[in-house]
Design a protein around this motif. Structure first.
Motif, PDB file in Angstrom:
ATOM      1  N   GLN A 154     -10.900   3.680  -1.560  1.00  0.00           N
ATOM      2  CA  GLN A 154     -10.434   2.848  -0.970  1.00  0.00           C
ATOM      3  C   GLN A 154      -9.425   3.218   0.650  1.00  0.00           C
ATOM      4  O   GLN A 154      -8.330   3.804   0.276  1.00  0.00           O
ATOM      5  N   GLY A 211       2.099  11.761  -9.620  1.00  0.00           N
ATOM      6  CA  GLY A 211       1.835  10.731  -8.485  1.00  0.00           C
ATOM      7  C   GLY A 211      -0.033  11.260  -8.303  1.00  0.00           C
ATOM      8  O   GLY A 211       0.027  12.515  -8.817  1.00  0.00           O
ATOM      9  N   THR A 212      -0.341  10.861  -7.287  1.00  0.00           N
ATOM     10  CA  THR A 212      -1.682  11.087  -6.830  1.00  0.00           C
ATOM     11  C   THR A 212      -1.738  12.809  -6.555  1.00  0.00           C
ATOM     12  O   THR A 212      -2.771  13.427  -6.116  1.00  0.00           O
ATOM     13  N   THR A 213      -0.648  12.779  -5.278  1.00  0.00           N
ATOM     14  CA  THR A 213      -0.706  14.122  -4.842  1.00  0.00           C
ATOM     15  C   THR A 213      -0.674  15.493  -5.752  1.00  0.00           C
ATOM     16  O   THR A 213      -1.393  15.730  -4.995  1.00  0.00           O
ATOM     17  N   HIS A 216       3.618   3.933  -9.145  1.00  0.00           N
ATOM     18  CA  HIS A 216       4.307   2.890  -8.131  1.00  0.00           C
ATOM     19  C   HIS A 216       3.102   2.560  -7.306  1.00  0.00           C
ATOM     20  O   HIS A 216       3.833   1.284  -6.525  1.00  0.00           O
ATOM     21  N   LYS A 217       1.853   2.305  -6.933  1.00  0.00           N
ATOM     22  CA  LYS A 217       1.129   1.466  -5.857  1.00  0.00           C
ATOM     23  C   LYS A 217       0.308   0.533  -7.237  1.00  0.00           C
ATOM     24  O   LYS A 217       0.153  -0.681  -6.254  1.00  0.00           O
ATOM     25  N   THR A 236     -12.093   9.218  -1.453  1.00  0.00           N
ATOM     26  CA  THR A 236     -11.207   8.015  -1.803  1.00  0.00           C
ATOM     27  C   THR A 236     -11.760   6.581  -2.040  1.00  0.00           C
ATOM     28  O   THR A 236     -13.124   6.384  -1.835  1.00  0.00           O
ATOM     29  N   ALA A 281       0.556  -1.106   0.211  1.00  0.00           N
ATOM     30  CA  ALA A 281      -0.165  -0.119  -0.258  1.00  0.00           C
ATOM     31  C   ALA A 281       1.152   1.594  -0.007  1.00  0.00           C
ATOM     32  O   ALA A 281       0.464   2.432  -0.595  1.00  0.00           O
ATOM     33  N   ASP A 340     -10.290   9.457  -5.446  1.00  0.00           N
ATOM     34  CA  ASP A 340      -9.000   9.059  -5.107  1.00  0.00           C
ATOM     35  C   ASP A 340      -8.435   7.621  -4.941  1.00  0.00           C
ATOM     36  O   ASP A 340      -8.850   6.696  -4.587  1.00  0.00           O
ATOM     37  N   SER A 384      -1.888   6.697  -8.825  1.00  0.00           N
ATOM     38  CA  SER A 384       0.490   6.702  -9.228  1.00  0.00           C
ATOM     39  C   SER A 384       0.288   5.391  -9.264  1.00  0.00           C
ATOM     40  O   SER A 384      -0.098   4.521  -9.732  1.00  0.00           O
ATOM     41  N   ALA A 406      -6.021   6.031  -5.312  1.00  0.00           N
ATOM     42  CA  ALA A 406      -4.105   5.183  -5.563  1.00  0.00           C
ATOM     43  C   ALA A 406      -4.469   4.304  -4.821  1.00  0.00           C
ATOM     44  O   ALA A 406      -3.705   2.962  -5.336  1.00  0.00           O
ATOM     45  N   GLN A 407      -5.873   3.777  -4.081  1.00  0.00           N
ATOM     46  CA  GLN A 407      -5.458   2.292  -3.191  1.00  0.00           C
ATOM     47  C   GLN A 407      -6.266   1.503  -3.980  1.00  0.00           C
ATOM     48  O   GLN A 407      -5.953   0.317  -4.071  1.00  0.00           O
ATOM     49  N   ALA A 451      -3.145  13.652   0.807  1.00  0.00           N
ATOM     50  CA  ALA A 451      -3.239  14.303  -0.137  1.00  0.00           C
ATOM     51  C   ALA A 451      -4.551  14.569  -1.149  1.00  0.00           C
ATOM     52  O   ALA A 451      -4.983  15.464  -1.356  1.00  0.00           O
ATOM     53  N   HIS A 458      -6.709   9.784   3.031  1.00  0.00           N
ATOM     54  CA  HIS A 458      -5.007  10.198   2.790  1.00  0.00           C
ATOM     55  C   HIS A 458      -4.839  11.927   2.770  1.00  0.00           C
ATOM     56  O   HIS A 458      -5.904  12.599   2.124  1.00  0.00           O
ATOM     57  N   ASN A 473      -6.982   3.988   2.804  1.00  0.00           N
ATOM     58  CA  ASN A 473      -5.023   2.951   3.578  1.00  0.00           C
ATOM     59  C   ASN A 473      -5.080   2.500   4.306  1.00  0.00           C
ATOM     60  O   ASN A 473      -3.235   2.677   4.790  1.00  0.00           O
TER      61      ASN A 473
HETATM   62  N1  PMP Z   1      -4.124   8.431  -1.961  1.00  0.00           N
HETATM   63  C1  PMP Z   1      -4.433   7.539  -0.899  1.00  0.00           C
HETATM   64  C2  PMP Z   1      -5.135   7.007  -0.618  1.00  0.00           C
HETATM   65  C3  PMP Z   1      -2.788   6.857  -0.929  1.00  0.00           C
HETATM   66  O1  PMP Z   1      -2.812   5.942   0.228  1.00  0.00           O
HETATM   67  C4  PMP Z   1      -1.832   7.684  -1.081  1.00  0.00           C
HETATM   68  C5  PMP Z   1      -0.924   7.521  -1.141  1.00  0.00           C
HETATM   69  N2  PMP Z   1      -0.251   6.364   0.507  1.00  0.00           N
HETATM   70  C6  PMP Z   1      -2.215   9.018  -1.067  1.00  0.00           C
HETATM   71  C7  PMP Z   1      -2.906   9.731  -2.074  1.00  0.00           C
HETATM   72  C8  PMP Z   1      -0.646   9.284  -2.299  1.00  0.00           C
HETATM   73  O2  PMP Z   1       0.136   8.939  -2.922  1.00  0.00           O
HETATM   74  P1  PMP Z   1       1.460   9.444  -3.009  1.00  0.00           P
HETATM   75  O3  PMP Z   1       2.665   9.227  -2.163  1.00  0.00           O
HETATM   76  O4  PMP Z   1       1.366   8.340  -4.342  1.00  0.00           O
HETATM   77  O5  PMP Z   1       1.327  11.023  -4.146  1.00  0.00           O
END
Ligand code: PMP
Length: 398
Positions: free
Chosen positions: A161, A89-91, A215-216, A159, A27, A190, A213, A192-193, A118, A116, A163
């Motif tokens: 899901q 990335g997501t952020t 990388h996830k 989101t 995650a 969002d 993102s 990301a997860q 972000a 998150h 995190n």
């Molecule tokens: N949203 C969620 C739900 C996340 O789990 C994460 C990363 N932990 C992010 C946003 C941010 O992703 P990143 O650090 O790759 O920008």
């Protein structure tokens, strides 16, 4: 079981303190399959060049590979290619969106304590009229959430899901209900997860924006995506100014490039986009339903096994749909100590901390937790080792 994939990850042969690595921190970031690493290496060795600029061969190859990567992303989420903006990335996706919309959007912005940081801090910092849905003991309640949507809501960002708890939110259902209350709300997901293990079809979900993102989901760090519906992106102001995103520049005035380039100022992360596209191809080759059910099986097993340990507090898993991760604490032991001992004695990598979700920590009435997260390369046997490790930790420190 997706056991066949393990040989695709050289990093799984790593020894940690003499033990086989058990990687339960996907995650935070997933391991990378060899073919993703090789695709990036091939780009830098054989095709490296800046894109969209020069007429020479390498520039042509790099541009084709970069734009093919955009097509791969667009197909993966069922978007048009001009709706796919590459970001870090997501952020960065969520921040950029919030900056751009903050100049034009009035009305209420609805976010939740499940987010998150972000997907929390940008809206909180950039908008005056933010409404917060506070989860109950970490659990999202759709009915209560919907009570906060009204004719004055201009945007919701949520989101897919958590995190921290792993709760999956039924986005399709939620969007339908939101649109019945107010069809004009801009809905931001969002992902990301969610996207690492679930099919996200932006058309079917009818969301306006999606952030995720690379990388996830087996791709490299430093590359992500902001998807936006074309008609909204066309009206939106750019969030970064510079090369590539312009059409004509003069002292009098600057005009902007067409989509998606209007939102991609500067030299992009070409190698990252190529790596992400390779990760997508790999995931597609595994079959998304099989990926989902494998991770679901691991998660359900972990929830069952961890819930049986009376020296553990397990967070937010009551009566809801969970996937891919679980948060817990060993009673009276700091999560960092738990994580250190699991690493040192068993080679198990878990995360400990607030998981960039302090509002949710407050909601759960804890400062931090341990989080074990599962992905395609994990096995039920590895979860058994985690259980054994936790019993040991409790014996030593509990
Ligand atoms: N949203 C969620 C739900 C996340 O789990 C994460 C990363 N932990 C992010 C946003 C941010 O992703 P990143 O650090 O790759 O920008």
């Amino acid at each position: 079981m997706l056991l066949k994939v393990r040989s695709d990850f050289d990093s799984l042969s790593k020894k940690v303190n003499g033990k086989d690595l058990i990687y339960f921190d996907s995650a935070a970031t997933t391991l990378k399959p060899n073919r993703v690493v090789e695709a990036i290496e091939d780009y830098y060795k054989n095709h490296n060049s800046n894109v969209h600029r020069s007429p020479h061969t390498l520039a042509g190859e790099a541009t084709t590979m970069y734009e093919d990567a955009r097509d791969a992303v667009a197909n993966f989420i069922n978007a048009k290619r001009e709706e796919v903006i590459f970001t870090k990335g997501t952020t960065e996706s969520l921040n950029s969106l919030a900056y751009s919309l903050s100049k034009d959007l009035n009305g209420e912005v609805l976010i939740s304590t499940l987010e998150h940081h972000a997907n929390f801090v940008p809206w909180q910092q950039l908008f005056d009229n933010v409404i917060y849905y506070d989860a109950e003991n970490g659990v999202f309640n759709e009915e209560k959430y919907l009570k906060l949507v009204n004719k004055n809501t201009s945007l919701i960002s949520i989101t897919g899901q958590s995190n921290v708890t792993g709760q999956e939110i039924n986005i399709k259902n939620l969007v339908l209900k939101i649109r019945k209350i107010n069809k004009d709300v801009i809905i931001v997901l969002d992902g990301a997860q969610l996207i690492p293990h679930s099919k996200i079809d932006v058309k079917e979900l009818d969301i306006d924006f999606l952030a995720f993102s690379g990388h996830k989901m087996l791709g490299p760090m430093g590359i992500g995506v902001l998807y936006g519906k074309k008609y909204i992106l066309e009206k939106m102001k750019p969030f970064l100014y510079g090369g590539e995103m312009i059409d004509q520049v003069s002292i009098e005035k600057t005009t902007f490039n067409v989509l998606p380039y209007k939102f991609e100022a500067g030299t992009p992360n070409v190698g990252g986009a190529i790596g992400l596209a390779e990760a997508i191809k790999y995931l597609e080759s595994l079959n998304v339903n099989e990926v989902y059910s494998h991770i679901k099986e691991l998660t359900s097993y972990a929830i069952k096994k961890l819930s049986e340990l009376d020296f553990l507090d397990v967070y937010g898993t009551k009566d809801t749909n969970h996937n891919s991760l679980i948060s817990f604490n060993v009673k009276n032991v700091h999560p960092h100590d738990v994580a250190n001992l699991l690493n040192d004695l068993y080679g198990i990598a878990i995360r400990s901390g607030h998981h960039c979700a302090q509002p949710l920590m407050k909601n759960l009435n804890v400062h931090s937790t341990c989080r074990a997260s599962f992905y395609i390369y994990n096995t039920l046997e590895e979860i058994d080792v985690l259980i054994e490790g936790l019993k040991k930790v409790n014996k030593i420190l509990g």
